[in-house]
Scaffold this motif. Sequence first.
Motif, PDB file in Angstrom:
ATOM      1  N   ILE A  58      12.955  -5.670   3.195  1.00 37.01           N
ATOM      2  CA  ILE A  58      13.792  -4.392   3.745  1.00 37.01           C
ATOM      3  C   ILE A  58      12.759  -3.583   4.726  1.00 37.01           C
ATOM      4  CG2 ILE A  58      14.435  -2.026   3.111  1.00 37.01           C
ATOM      5  CD1 ILE A  58      15.367  -3.453   0.364  1.00 37.01           C
ATOM      6  N   SER A  59      13.301  -3.304   5.829  1.00 34.49           N
ATOM      7  CA  SER A  59      12.510  -2.516   6.955  1.00 34.49           C
ATOM      8  C   SER A  59      11.662  -1.602   6.088  1.00 34.49           C
ATOM      9  CB  SER A  59      13.457  -2.260   7.833  1.00 34.49           C
ATOM     10  OG  SER A  59      12.715  -1.444   8.812  1.00 34.49           O
ATOM     11  N   GLU A  60      10.637  -1.427   6.489  1.00 33.58           N
ATOM     12  CA  GLU A  60       9.522  -0.389   6.242  1.00 33.58           C
ATOM     13  C   GLU A  60       9.079  -0.417   4.918  1.00 33.58           C
ATOM     14  OE1 GLU A  60      10.618   3.813   7.301  1.00 33.58           O
ATOM     15  OE2 GLU A  60      11.703   2.896   9.017  1.00 33.58           O
ATOM     16  N   VAL A  61       9.509  -1.340   4.013  1.00 36.82           N
ATOM     17  CA  VAL A  61       8.779  -1.386   2.820  1.00 36.82           C
ATOM     18  C   VAL A  61       7.419  -2.383   2.966  1.00 36.82           C
ATOM     19  CG1 VAL A  61       8.826  -2.961   0.483  1.00 36.82           C
ATOM     20  CG2 VAL A  61      11.010  -1.828   1.529  1.00 36.82           C
ATOM     21  N   GLU A  62       6.458  -1.679   2.500  1.00 32.18           N
ATOM     22  CA  GLU A  62       5.108  -2.199   2.877  1.00 32.18           C
ATOM     23  C   GLU A  62       4.469  -2.777   1.636  1.00 32.18           C
ATOM     24  OE1 GLU A  62       2.782   1.211   3.886  1.00 32.18           O
ATOM     25  OE2 GLU A  62       3.457   1.151   6.003  1.00 32.18           O
ATOM     26  N   LYS A  63       4.880  -2.429   0.340  1.00 32.93           N
ATOM     27  CA  LYS A  63       4.369  -2.792  -0.839  1.00 32.93           C
ATOM     28  C   LYS A  63       5.493  -2.468  -1.873  1.00 32.93           C
ATOM     29  CE  LYS A  63       0.146  -2.819  -2.080  1.00 32.93           C
ATOM     30  NZ  LYS A  63      -1.402  -2.485  -2.400  1.00 32.93           N
ATOM     31  N   VAL A  64       5.331  -3.323  -3.153  1.00 31.74           N
ATOM     32  CA  VAL A  64       6.153  -3.067  -4.145  1.00 31.74           C
ATOM     33  C   VAL A  64       5.284  -2.865  -5.439  1.00 31.74           C
ATOM     34  CG1 VAL A  64       8.136  -3.990  -5.572  1.00 31.74           C
ATOM     35  CG2 VAL A  64       7.948  -4.404  -3.123  1.00 31.74           C
ATOM     36  N   TYR A  65       5.498  -2.017  -5.915  1.00 33.95           N
ATOM     37  CA  TYR A  65       4.879  -1.606  -7.323  1.00 33.95           C
ATOM     38  C   TYR A  65       5.511  -2.033  -8.381  1.00 33.95           C
ATOM     39  CZ  TYR A  65       2.214   1.731  -4.386  1.00 33.95           C
ATOM     40  OH  TYR A  65       1.306   2.525  -3.447  1.00 33.95           O
ATOM     41  N   HIS A  77      10.905  -1.975 -20.233  1.00 37.20           N
ATOM     42  CA  HIS A  77      11.449  -2.168 -18.998  1.00 37.20           C
ATOM     43  C   HIS A  77      10.505  -1.961 -18.052  1.00 37.20           C
ATOM     44  CE1 HIS A  77      11.570   2.374 -19.447  1.00 37.20           C
ATOM     45  NE2 HIS A  77      11.211   2.119 -18.047  1.00 37.20           N
ATOM     46  N   PHE A  78      10.563  -2.684 -16.735  1.00 38.04           N
ATOM     47  CA  PHE A  78       9.591  -2.675 -15.754  1.00 38.04           C
ATOM     48  C   PHE A  78      10.302  -1.702 -14.614  1.00 38.04           C
ATOM     49  CE2 PHE A  78       7.867  -6.780 -16.933  1.00 38.04           C
ATOM     50  CZ  PHE A  78       6.626  -6.347 -17.043  1.00 38.04           C
ATOM     51  N   HIS A  79       9.652  -0.542 -13.899  1.00 35.60           N
ATOM     52  CA  HIS A  79       9.902  -0.094 -12.735  1.00 35.60           C
ATOM     53  C   HIS A  79       9.528  -0.962 -11.778  1.00 35.60           C
ATOM     54  CE1 HIS A  79      10.664   3.928 -14.948  1.00 35.60           C
ATOM     55  NE2 HIS A  79       9.639   3.356 -15.580  1.00 35.60           N
ATOM     56  N   VAL A  80      10.370  -1.245 -10.779  1.00 39.93           N
ATOM     57  CA  VAL A  80      10.177  -2.031  -9.630  1.00 39.93           C
ATOM     58  C   VAL A  80      10.639  -1.119  -8.467  1.00 39.93           C
ATOM     59  CG1 VAL A  80      10.690  -4.075  -8.173  1.00 39.93           C
ATOM     60  CG2 VAL A  80      10.894  -4.151 -10.654  1.00 39.93           C
ATOM     61  N   PHE A  81       9.223  -0.587  -7.703  1.00 38.71           N
ATOM     62  CA  PHE A  81       9.416   0.632  -6.944  1.00 38.71           C
ATOM     63  C   PHE A  81       8.978   0.006  -5.515  1.00 38.71           C
ATOM     64  CE2 PHE A  81       7.911   4.507  -5.389  1.00 38.71           C
ATOM     65  CZ  PHE A  81       8.767   5.595  -5.500  1.00 38.71           C
ATOM     66  N   PRO A  82       9.720   0.062  -4.423  1.00 35.08           N
ATOM     67  CA  PRO A  82       9.256  -0.115  -3.104  1.00 35.08           C
ATOM     68  C   PRO A  82       8.572   0.933  -2.566  1.00 35.08           C
ATOM     69  CG  PRO A  82      11.519   0.189  -3.149  1.00 35.08           C
ATOM     70  CD  PRO A  82      11.106   0.364  -4.568  1.00 35.08           C
ATOM     71  N   ARG A  83       7.386   0.861  -2.076  1.00 38.15           N
ATOM     72  CA  ARG A  83       6.742   1.987  -1.205  1.00 38.15           C
ATOM     73  C   ARG A  83       7.076   1.593   0.331  1.00 38.15           C
ATOM     74  NH1 ARG A  83       0.533   1.274  -0.317  1.00 38.15           N
ATOM     75  NH2 ARG A  83       1.123   0.429   1.606  1.00 38.15           N
ATOM     76  N   TYR A  84       7.736   2.634   1.005  1.00 36.29           N
ATOM     77  CA  TYR A  84       8.150   2.588   2.301  1.00 36.29           C
ATOM     78  C   TYR A  84       6.947   3.545   3.030  1.00 36.29           C
ATOM     79  CZ  TYR A  84      12.940   1.206   0.876  1.00 36.29           C
ATOM     80  OH  TYR A  84      13.869   0.745   0.362  1.00 36.29           O
ATOM     81  N   SER A  85       6.889   2.846   4.471  1.00 36.80           N
ATOM     82  CA  SER A  85       6.013   3.722   5.262  1.00 36.80           C
ATOM     83  C   SER A  85       6.085   4.995   5.267  1.00 36.80           C
ATOM     84  CB  SER A  85       6.029   2.818   6.676  1.00 36.80           C
ATOM     85  OG  SER A  85       7.553   2.765   7.299  1.00 36.80           O
ATOM     86  N   TRP A  86       7.440   5.425   5.224  1.00 37.78           N
ATOM     87  CA  TRP A  86       7.730   7.182   5.267  1.00 37.78           C
ATOM     88  C   TRP A  86       7.106   7.796   4.378  1.00 37.78           C
ATOM     89  CZ3 TRP A  86      10.588   8.611   1.299  1.00 37.78           C
ATOM     90  CH2 TRP A  86      11.692   7.817   0.827  1.00 37.78           C
ATOM     91  N   MET A  87       6.669   6.930   3.096  1.00 35.17           N
ATOM     92  CA  MET A  87       6.197   7.811   1.975  1.00 35.17           C
ATOM     93  C   MET A  87       4.810   8.097   2.340  1.00 35.17           C
ATOM     94  SD  MET A  87       7.872   5.566  -1.183  1.00 35.17           S
ATOM     95  CE  MET A  87       9.326   5.916  -1.748  1.00 35.17           C
ATOM     96  N   ILE A  88       3.995   7.357   3.028  1.00 36.16           N
ATOM     97  CA  ILE A  88       2.699   7.800   3.179  1.00 36.16           C
ATOM     98  C   ILE A  88       2.285   8.868   4.070  1.00 36.16           C
ATOM     99  CG2 ILE A  88       0.438   6.817   3.986  1.00 36.16           C
ATOM    100  CD1 ILE A  88       2.065   5.245   1.756  1.00 36.16           C
ATOM    101  N   ASP A  89       2.361   9.946   3.417  1.00 31.93           N
ATOM    102  CA  ASP A  89       1.890  11.314   4.062  1.00 31.93           C
ATOM    103  C   ASP A  89       0.574  11.689   3.857  1.00 31.93           C
ATOM    104  OD1 ASP A  89       1.756  13.969   5.202  1.00 31.93           O
ATOM    105  OD2 ASP A  89       3.265  14.532   3.731  1.00 31.93           O
ATOM    106  N   THR A  90      -0.281  11.261   5.033  1.00 32.12           N
ATOM    107  CA  THR A  90      -1.676  11.678   4.773  1.00 32.12           C
ATOM    108  C   THR A  90      -2.337  13.091   4.690  1.00 32.12           C
ATOM    109  OG1 THR A  90      -1.916  11.544   7.236  1.00 32.12           O
ATOM    110  CG2 THR A  90      -2.330   9.457   6.279  1.00 32.12           C
ATOM    111  N   LEU A  91      -1.306  14.038   5.033  1.00 30.59           N
ATOM    112  CA  LEU A  91      -1.311  15.439   4.805  1.00 30.59           C
ATOM    113  C   LEU A  91      -1.133  15.884   3.322  1.00 30.59           C
ATOM    114  CD1 LEU A  91      -0.212  16.812   8.326  1.00 30.59           C
ATOM    115  CD2 LEU A  91      -2.631  16.260   7.562  1.00 30.59           C
ATOM    116  N   ASN A  92      -0.441  15.051   2.644  1.00 30.78           N
ATOM    117  CA  ASN A  92      -0.257  15.404   1.148  1.00 30.78           C
ATOM    118  C   ASN A  92      -1.108  14.690   0.358  1.00 30.78           C
ATOM    119  OD1 ASN A  92       0.928  15.824  -1.254  1.00 30.78           O
ATOM    120  ND2 ASN A  92       3.098  15.033  -0.607  1.00 30.78           N
ATOM    121  N   ALA A  93      -2.100  15.841  -0.186  1.00 32.18           N
ATOM    122  CA  ALA A  93      -3.250  15.480  -1.008  1.00 32.18           C
ATOM    123  C   ALA A  93      -2.743  15.245  -2.585  1.00 32.18           C
ATOM    124  CB  ALA A  93      -3.988  16.738  -1.200  1.00 32.18           C
TER     125      ALA A  93
END
Length: 137
Positions: A58-65, A77-93
């Motif tokens: 899937i476009s923009e999926v960088e990693k899957v947790y 159960h397992f959570h299978v959680f895609p990390r999208y590029s739009w989730m990386i907000d370097t200003l969000n501490a």
Amino acid sequence: MIYKDHEVVIHHCIDVNVPGYLILSPIRHVTAYQDLTQTEIMTIAIILQKVVGILQQISEVEKVYILNLAEETSHFHFHVFPRYSWMIDTLNAELFSDGKLDGAKLFSYYRRENKVDNLQDLSSLDQTIAFIRKRLK
């Protein structure tokens, strides 16, 4: 539901609007990993490998947790959680620990921020669900 066989079931997380956020569970009720049978463990491992590979297409999926937390429900159960590029907000501490992206914090943050009250809010996920379902057949 996205996939079901004799051992496992996969469904999209029904209350969080993150495309491809899946829950993988054994069919049989167990409360902990060590309670799984060898067959369930092998089936889960094979399906996890397939699902992670599909999500990474899937476009923009960088990693899957892949997580197991078991704080809200007693059914393993397992959570299978895609990390999208739009989730990386370097200003969000809130997403960082010691200057590094913290996957657990990112997971918790987006689960909280993308929570939905109405299943109608999830209609935008239909395309992602169809994409995953088609590739799992």
